[in-house]
Write a protein that holds these residues in place. Structure first.
Motif, PDB file in Angstrom:
ATOM      1  N   ILE A   1      -3.392   3.775  -1.849  1.00 38.40           N
ATOM      2  CA  ILE A   1      -3.428   2.987  -3.084  1.00 38.40           C
ATOM      3  C   ILE A   1      -2.929   1.582  -2.753  1.00 38.40           C
ATOM      4  CG2 ILE A   1      -2.663   2.808  -5.493  1.00 38.40           C
ATOM      5  CD1 ILE A   1      -1.968   5.771  -5.411  1.00 38.40           C
ATOM      6  N   ALA A   2      -3.529   0.583  -3.392  1.00 35.06           N
ATOM      7  CA  ALA A   2      -3.116  -0.809  -3.182  1.00 35.06           C
ATOM      8  C   ALA A   2      -2.567  -1.396  -4.484  1.00 35.06           C
ATOM      9  CB  ALA A   2      -4.291  -1.645  -2.706  1.00 35.06           C
ATOM     10  N   TRP A   3      -1.499  -2.140  -4.340  1.00 31.38           N
ATOM     11  CA  TRP A   3      -0.960  -2.927  -5.455  1.00 31.38           C
ATOM     12  C   TRP A   3      -0.933  -4.392  -5.016  1.00 31.38           C
ATOM     13  CZ3 TRP A   3       1.114   1.800  -4.153  1.00 31.38           C
ATOM     14  CH2 TRP A   3       1.192   2.767  -5.182  1.00 31.38           C
ATOM     15  N   SER A   4      -1.558  -5.232  -5.793  1.00 33.59           N
ATOM     16  CA  SER A   4      -1.561  -6.675  -5.502  1.00 33.59           C
ATOM     17  C   SER A   4      -0.628  -7.400  -6.476  1.00 33.59           C
ATOM     18  CB  SER A   4      -2.973  -7.252  -5.627  1.00 33.59           C
ATOM     19  OG  SER A   4      -3.822  -6.700  -4.648  1.00 33.59           O
TER      20      SER A   4
ATOM     21  N   PHE B   1       0.828  -1.206   0.000  1.00 30.49           N
ATOM     22  CA  PHE B   1       0.000   0.000   0.000  1.00 30.49           C
ATOM     23  C   PHE B   1       0.860   1.253   0.000  1.00 30.49           C
ATOM     24  CE2 PHE B   1      -2.202  -3.383   2.273  1.00 30.49           C
ATOM     25  CZ  PHE B   1      -3.443  -3.411   1.627  1.00 30.49           C
ATOM     26  N   ALA B   2       0.349   2.250  -0.692  1.00 35.75           N
ATOM     27  CA  ALA B   2       0.878   3.603  -0.542  1.00 35.75           C
ATOM     28  C   ALA B   2       0.073   4.274   0.567  1.00 35.75           C
ATOM     29  CB  ALA B   2       0.747   4.377  -1.841  1.00 35.75           C
TER      30      ALA B   2
END
Length: 256
Positions: free
Chosen positions: A55-58, A44-45
């Motif tokens: 913001i999420a990055w998976s 996450f940011a």
């Protein structure tokens, strides 16, 4: 087909194929349980007051198919070992506790279950006293499966001896567990049933894993008590491009 609300209480019966040649390796419809686990990681940011997630990055998506079975074949072990099964004659080791008898001439002899390989230097006879191996007993000669002891043998007629030897079996299968052998890639097709709550019927589900590889870590237990031994087979799943999309698993629901 009209989709429904499903419940599952049936195992996944697998067909296993060689990934490269598509050659069928086995039908595996006797496992105890099968589970398909999916994992991924999310980063996450963060920022602002309280440093909340913004913001999420998976990513790092991973999947395994784990199969537990109390019934297994040499083919299962061959897939784990990454080596072929060899069929043909093999030499086996054998030990026996036998009673010394007397032949018609008065010589001391013992009769083995199998004809031993080699000559008298390949067969070892020991006095067997109080449940343990004692003094070695010299051999005069061997005819078929009958061992005649030398006249200097100290064991008495009617007493027991322990015998070590090898014999040949003409029809056997051998698997070698080597340092270089590792599991190869396979293609899996699994079939199960779902119960449709509203329709009151069963529907079929076929789950396709286009590229999988067994993990090389496994344990085979041998025990005369408790539950039967269970062999755990864990497949790592890999993506394969299907119609331009990298796919790790496909599931098809159909009417039986």
């Amino acid at each position: 087909m009209q989709l429904g609300r499903y419940g599952s209480r049936n195992n996944l019966n697998l067909q296993i194929f060689d990934f490269v040649t598509s050659t069928p390796l086995m039908t595996f419809d006797y496992a105890t349980t099968t589970s398909n686990e999916w994992t991924s990681e999310t980063v996450f940011a963060r920022g602002g007051d309280g440093n909340p997630k913004r913001i999420a990055w998976s990513g790092d998506k991973d999947s395994t198919l784990k199969v537990e079975t109390q019934i297994f074949t040499l083919q299962h072990l061959a897939m784990l070992a990454g080596e072929p099964i060899e069929k043909g004659a093999q030499d086996l080791y054998k030990s026996q506790i036998l009673t010394v008898m007397k032949d018609t001439s008065g010589a001391k002899q013992i009769t083995l279950d199998k004809a031993p390989i080699g000559d008298k230097t390949n067969v070892k006879v020991f006095a067997y006293i109080n449940g343990i191996m004692a003094d070695a007993q010299p051999i005069k000669d061997i005819t078929d499966n009958v061992v005649t002891l030398d006249a200097t043998a100290t064991i008495e007629v009617g007493n027991d001896v322990e015998v070590y030897y090898q014999f040949n079996t003409p029809n056997a299968a051998k698997l070698s567990y080597t340092t270089k052998g590792f599991p190869g890639y396979v293609f899996l097709a699994g079939d199960t049933l779902y119960a449709d709550e509203k329709a009151g019927k069963m529907v079929g589900s076929q789950q396709i894993y286009r590229k999988a590889k067994l993990q090389a870590n496994y344990t085979v237990n041998y025990s005369p008590s408790g539950d039967p031994s269970s062999l755990s087979l864990t497949f790592d799943l890999f993506p394969v491009t299907v119609n331009g999309v990298e796919v790790m698993k496909e599931e098809i629901i159909y009417e039986k």
